[in-house]
Design an enzyme around this catalytic site. Structure first.
Site, short mmCIF file in Angstrom:
data_model
loop_
_atom_site.label_atom_id
_atom_site.label_comp_id
_atom_site.label_asym_id
_atom_site.label_seq_id
_atom_site.Cartn_x
_atom_site.Cartn_y
_atom_site.Cartn_z
N SER A 164 18.94 -28.92 31.08
CA SER A 164 17.87 -27.79 30.85
C SER A 164 16.66 -28.18 31.67
CB SER A 164 17.66 -27.98 29.16
OG SER A 164 16.22 -27.25 29.10
N TYR A 176 15.42 -33.00 21.42
CA TYR A 176 16.05 -32.17 22.42
C TYR A 176 15.79 -32.59 23.64
CZ TYR A 176 17.50 -27.99 24.93
OH TYR A 176 18.15 -26.97 25.67
#
Ligand SMILES: *[C@@H]1O[C@H](CO)[C@@H](O)[C@H](O)[C@H]1NC(C)=O
Ligand SMILES: *[C@@H]1O[C@H](CO)[C@@H](O)[C@H](O)[C@H]1NC(C)=O
Ligand SMILES: *[C@@H]1O[C@H](CO)[C@@H](O)[C@H](O)[C@H]1NC(C)=O
Ligand SMILES: *[C@@H]1O[C@H](CO)[C@@H](O)[C@H](O)[C@H]1NC(C)=O
Ligand SMILES: *[C@@H]1O[C@H](CO)[C@@H](O)[C@H](O)[C@H]1NC(C)=O
Ligand SMILES: *[C@@H]1O[C@H](CO)[C@@H](O)[C@H](O)[C@H]1NC(C)=O
Length: 308
Positions: A164, A176
């Protein structure tokens, strides 16, 4: 002089274009295992590769996900139920894959499953909140990868990891970004280890897409949950306004999402079907022209841009 440079640039671009467009033969002989096929990128990729005639082994978390996917694809596509945080489930799936591909080996492994919640400023979270995400996004994928690696080496195949832009910039608190930085680190090290076996490793870093992960309602709900549980003294120090702005930051992010999941899955497809896959793909214009270039700039610049 300028003409010469322009011609040289043109030739380089032409060469890159030519290299990029060479696609493998016999795609229909090749098996690809994809995690997280219930929704989002995993599901779209499974359909896309099935259409190309590849033999897709799609791992879903839920029976429902698996059954609906089967209805929308050809009889070539097989599904298996996989919970990446449960090591028994992982070894059962690995065994199933080994049986199914028999002596052909596994051409492609796509590590896609991932979660973002719980998410909040770090001080509002507990160790458990971090563990929950790292279990799925990092340790789960490590488990899947090392269980299937020998099959990928056998076919001198491909590994595709979904990272990401949060694997380059820690844009929010919680597990995350940490998990995505971890994915970047692992991809780097394993790419170097596997080169001797002819295995190629690609990393895909998407920006903002309309998947389950970027659901504005659910994100706001969770940030609010976390905020409610923060002890009063800490709450006082941060203040309501900080909390509101934090929610707005996610609202803004979610409002930028694109529904064109194929921007990302086309990168994955290229990584699996091209003769010369790239080691890194940026999925989306923000990733390509903003976040990636920014990651080469000094920290004070990115702190200024991302700081609140
Ligand atoms: C593709 O398959 C055909 C028939 O099985 C085989 O003869 C050929 O060598 C294969 N090509 C490649 C590049 O593996
Ligand atoms: C996945 O496995 C973990 C660990 O065994 C378990 O706690 C969790 O509830 C499972 N999730 C689902 C959706 O089955
Ligand atoms: C491959 O998977 C399918 C679907 O689960 C199963 O029915 C079949 O027996 C498997 N094939 C082999 C060779 O294990
Ligand atoms: C992909 O990422 C997982 C962690 O998320 C890691 O275990 C694995 O080694 C990575 N694989 C490659 C080939 O980069
Ligand atoms: C977002 O999450 C909410 C709450 O869980 C759910 O009701 C809604 O259907 C989700 N929206 C989308 C587009 O998935
Ligand atoms: C939402 O946030 C709270 C924070 O305390 C956490 O305990 C909870 O597990 C989170 N929800 C989900 C779906 O992870």
């Amino acid at each position: 002089m300028w003409i010469f440079l322009l011609v040289l640039l043109g030739l380089i671009l032409l060469y890159r274009w030519h290299r990029q467009n060479q696609i493998l033969e016999n795609l229909s002989d090749k098996y690809v295992f994809i995690t997280g096929c219930d929704t989002g990128f995993g599901r779209q990729l499974a359909k896309q590769l099935d259409n190309r005639g590849m033999k897709v082994l799609a791992a879903c978390l839920t029976e429902e996900g698996a059954n609906t996917l089967k209805k929308e694809t050809s009889s070539r596509l097989q599904t298996v139920i996989l919970n990446v945080t449960d090591s028994q489930s992982v070894s059962a799936a690995a065994k199933w894959v080994a049986n199914n591909v028999s002596d052909k080996g596994l051409w492609g492994l796509v590590n896609n499953a991932g979660i973002l919640i719980p998410v909040s400023p770090n001080e509002w979270l507990k160790k458990e909140d971090f563990r929950k995400i790292l279990d799925v996004n990092l340790l789960g994928l490590i488990d899947v990868t090392i269980s299937l690696l020998y099959l990928v080496r056998k076919s001198k195949g491909r590994i595709v990891n979904v990272s990401s832009i949060a694997g380059r910039h820690a844009i929010c608190g919680g597990g995350y970004c940490i998990s995505k930085f971890g994915v970047e680190a692992f991809s780097d090290s394993i790419r170097r280890e596997l080169k001797q076996f002819g295995v190629k490793v690609s990393i895909i870093a998407p920006d903002f897409f309309k998947t389950e992960i970027l659901n504005a309602t659910r994100l706001r709900e969770n940030v609010t949950n976390c905020w409610k549980k923060v002890p009063p003294n800490i709450k006082n120090d941060y203040g309501e306004e900080y909390y509101e702005n934090y929610c707005k930051f996610f609202d803004a992010m979610c409002s930028r999402t694109s529904t064109k999941l194929t921007i990302v899955t086309d990168c994955m497809e290229h990584a699996l079907t091209a003769v010369h896959p790239w080691t890194r793909y940026s999925g989306g214009l923000y990733a390509k022209f903003y976040y990636m270039p920014l990651s080469y700039l000094p920290t004070f610049v990115t702190d200024y841009l991302f700081g609140s």
